[in-house]
Structures are given as structure tokens and as C-alpha cells.
Design a protein around this motif. Structure first.
Motif, PDB file in Angstrom:
ATOM      1  N   HIS A   7       0.856  -1.189   0.000  1.00  0.00           N
ATOM      2  CA  HIS A   7       0.000   0.000   0.000  1.00  0.00           C
ATOM      3  C   HIS A   7       0.893   1.239   0.000  1.00  0.00           C
ATOM      4  N   HIS A   9       1.471   5.193  -2.061  1.00  0.00           N
ATOM      5  CA  HIS A   9       0.950   6.186  -3.012  1.00  0.00           C
ATOM      6  C   HIS A   9       2.098   6.930  -3.690  1.00  0.00           C
ATOM      7  N   PRO A  37      -2.655   1.888  -4.369  1.00  0.00           N
ATOM      8  CA  PRO A  37      -4.089   2.106  -4.191  1.00  0.00           C
ATOM      9  C   PRO A  37      -4.479   3.448  -4.806  1.00  0.00           C
ATOM     10  N   GLU A  96      -8.220   2.326  -2.999  1.00  0.00           N
ATOM     11  CA  GLU A  96      -8.683   1.956  -1.704  1.00  0.00           C
ATOM     12  C   GLU A  96     -10.078   2.471  -1.501  1.00  0.00           C
ATOM     13  N   HIS A 157      -6.185  -2.241   5.395  1.00  0.00           N
ATOM     14  CA  HIS A 157      -4.919  -1.515   5.304  1.00  0.00           C
ATOM     15  C   HIS A 157      -4.713  -0.672   6.554  1.00  0.00           C
ATOM     16  N   ASP A 206       2.055   2.937   3.254  1.00  0.00           N
ATOM     17  CA  ASP A 206       1.108   4.042   3.078  1.00  0.00           C
ATOM     18  C   ASP A 206       1.847   5.349   2.744  1.00  0.00           C
TER      19      ASP A 206
END
Ligand SMILES: [Zn+2]
Length: 260
Positions: A7, A9, A37, A96, A157, A206
Motif C-alpha cells: 500500500h 501512493h 491504491p 482503496e 490496510h 502508506d
């Protein structure tokens, strides 16, 4: 040994100036795959561009993030539905998606509708879901339970719930996504994870959010996944190799990726 950041970005503006270096830094630290995601209709292009630049390393998901569920949510979902239809096999997950009642509850009903619609897509397309939950854990478990007909699978997540919530999620067929929060001093996750089997866990950053210790306050990046993996190795009294092997296997299985 290699890891998967399940996960991250990396397509966001925070990485505008050094995106490729960020990826190469992570690869040098044995983090070889990056699962991206999506957030909303505006983020799709930059996400797909990154997957085009790193076809062996970056894999896109498609979904509408709960904090992006606003007046135009139906239009955005329609756009995604078309994208999924014309690109079979392109997206590895619906995500997500989720519920976020932390900042704003004014779109609560729409968030629930968007979530249910996207659960339906995932089941129909046989794709896993990547779920974001904030200030909505009981509702989320209820929604998963309602949607679970044996065909729903996915990951919670950035899991930060209680032991009971972890057990419930696992019973419902879900994995727990473990990120930088595991390294935080006040986190209750280390204690919880002592009793959760490694086969239920996958690792994530994340990025650019939620950096692990010792990078708090900085921009997070996928290379920092190692800090979370090391912490998990300590908790489980296992080697980093063993953590890599099992969490990578779990992620490959959930997202149906060919083993490297
Ligand atoms: Zn995210």
C-alpha cells in the motif's frame, strides 16, 4: 529475500521531483513490488503512468477513497466501472475503498453506498479489496460481514484496531495490513500481533503518510518498509528473511501476483 509494499501512493505530488529515485532506493533495500491504491478519478492517470514506467514493479488498484466520496461520487464510480470493463486484468484490486468518519460525517450514507457498490465489483471481478477505515471500525466489520458470501477477500490496510477486531477481520477472511504505526512508542499493535499468526499479515508503508520510527515527521517512502519489517521480526522472534518470505507469499496470494 524480497518484500512487497502492499500500500503505497508513490504517484502523488509528494514524489514529483524524485519518484524514480524513491523506487530505486526501495528496490536496493529488497522492496521489489509496489501496490498502488487509487484515491479518486484525478489520481488515475499519474498512477497508471508510474505502472507504465515500472511494469515489473508497480501494480495499480482502482477504487474511490472514502474521503473522496463527495457530491460527484456516482459519476466517479461510473468512470471507474467503465475503466474496469475496458481494461480486464489491469487492476489487481479494488481500492482503496472504505469508511472514514474522522473528519467529516456529512457523506456517511454515500460512503456506505459507494463501499457496497465497490464490494459488489470486487466479488463480480474476483478481485481483492484494499480497505481504509477511520473512526468506523464497527461499521466496517458489519459491512464486510453483510457482503461476505464466500467471495469477498482483501486487506484492512493500516490496521490499528483491537485484538478482538483483528480476530473478527481474520474470521471474515481478511488480512491485516501492517505499517509504520507498529513502530510507534504508544502503539498497542506489537502486543496484538504477538497473538496473530504471520500468515494473516502483509506489510505496507502508506507512503507518503505514516512514516515509521526513526522517520516520523518526514515524508514516508517505500524503502522505510524495512523498519516495520524489523519490528515485526523482533515481535515474532523470527529473522528478517522469514518475515519477508511469509509476508511476500501472503501478498502474492491475495493479489494473485506471480512469485518473483
Ligand atoms: Zn492509502
Amino acid at each position: 529475500m524480497h518484500f512487497i509494499d502492499t500500500h503505497t501512493h508513490l504517484y502523488l505530488d509528494e514524489f514529483e521531483s524524485d519518484r524514480h529515485q524513491v523506487i530505486n532506493r526501495a528496490i536496493a533495500k529488497s522492496i521489489k513490488r509496489f501496490l498502488l491504491p487509487n484515491i479518486d478519478a484525478a489520481s488515475v492517470e499519474s498512477m497508471l503512468q508510474l505502472c507504465h514506467d515500472f511494469p515489473d514493479n508497480c501494480f495499480p488498484m482502482l477504487g474511490l477513497h472514502p474521503t473522496s466520496v463527495k457530491e460527484d461520487w456516482k459519476l466517479q464510480l461510473k468512470e471507474f466501472e467503465e475503466l474496469l470493463a475496458v481494461n480486464p486484468g489491469k487492476f489487481i484490486a479494488i481500492g482503496e475503498i472504505g469508511l472514514d468518519f474522522y473528519w467529516d460525517k456529512s457523506f456517511e450514507a454515500q460512503q456506505l453506498q459507494a463501499l457496497r457498490t465497490q464490494f459488489d465489483w470486487a466479488k463480480k471481478l474476483d478481485l481483492p479489496v484494499a480497505i481504509h477505515t477511520r473512526a468506523a471500525f464497527p461499521q466496517m466489520l458489519e459491512e464486510i460481514a453483510k457482503a461476505q458470501d464466500g467471495n469477498l477477500k482483501g486487506v484492512l490496510h493500516c490496521f490499528t484496531g483491537t485484538l478482538e477486531e483483528a480476530q473478527k477481520a481474520i474470521e471474515l477472511g481478511f488480512l491485516l495490513g501492517i505499517g509504520g504505526v507498529l513502530t510507534y512508542k504508544k502503539s498497542t499493535l506489537p502486543e496484538i500481533l504477538e497473538t496473530i499468526e504471520l500468515k494473516h499479515l502483509i506489510l505496507e508503508t502508506d507512503a507518503p503518510f505514516l512514516p515509521p520510527v526513526p522517520y516520523r515527521g518526514k515524508r514516508n517512502e517505500s524503502a522505510y518498509l524495512i523498519e516495520t519489517a524489523l519490528k515485526l521480526a523482533t515481535i515474532k522472534n523470527l529473522s528478517l528473511d522469514e518475515i519477508a518470505a511469509q509476508t511476500t507469499q501472503n501478498a502474492n496470494h491475495l493479489f494473485k501476483l506471480n512469485p518473483l
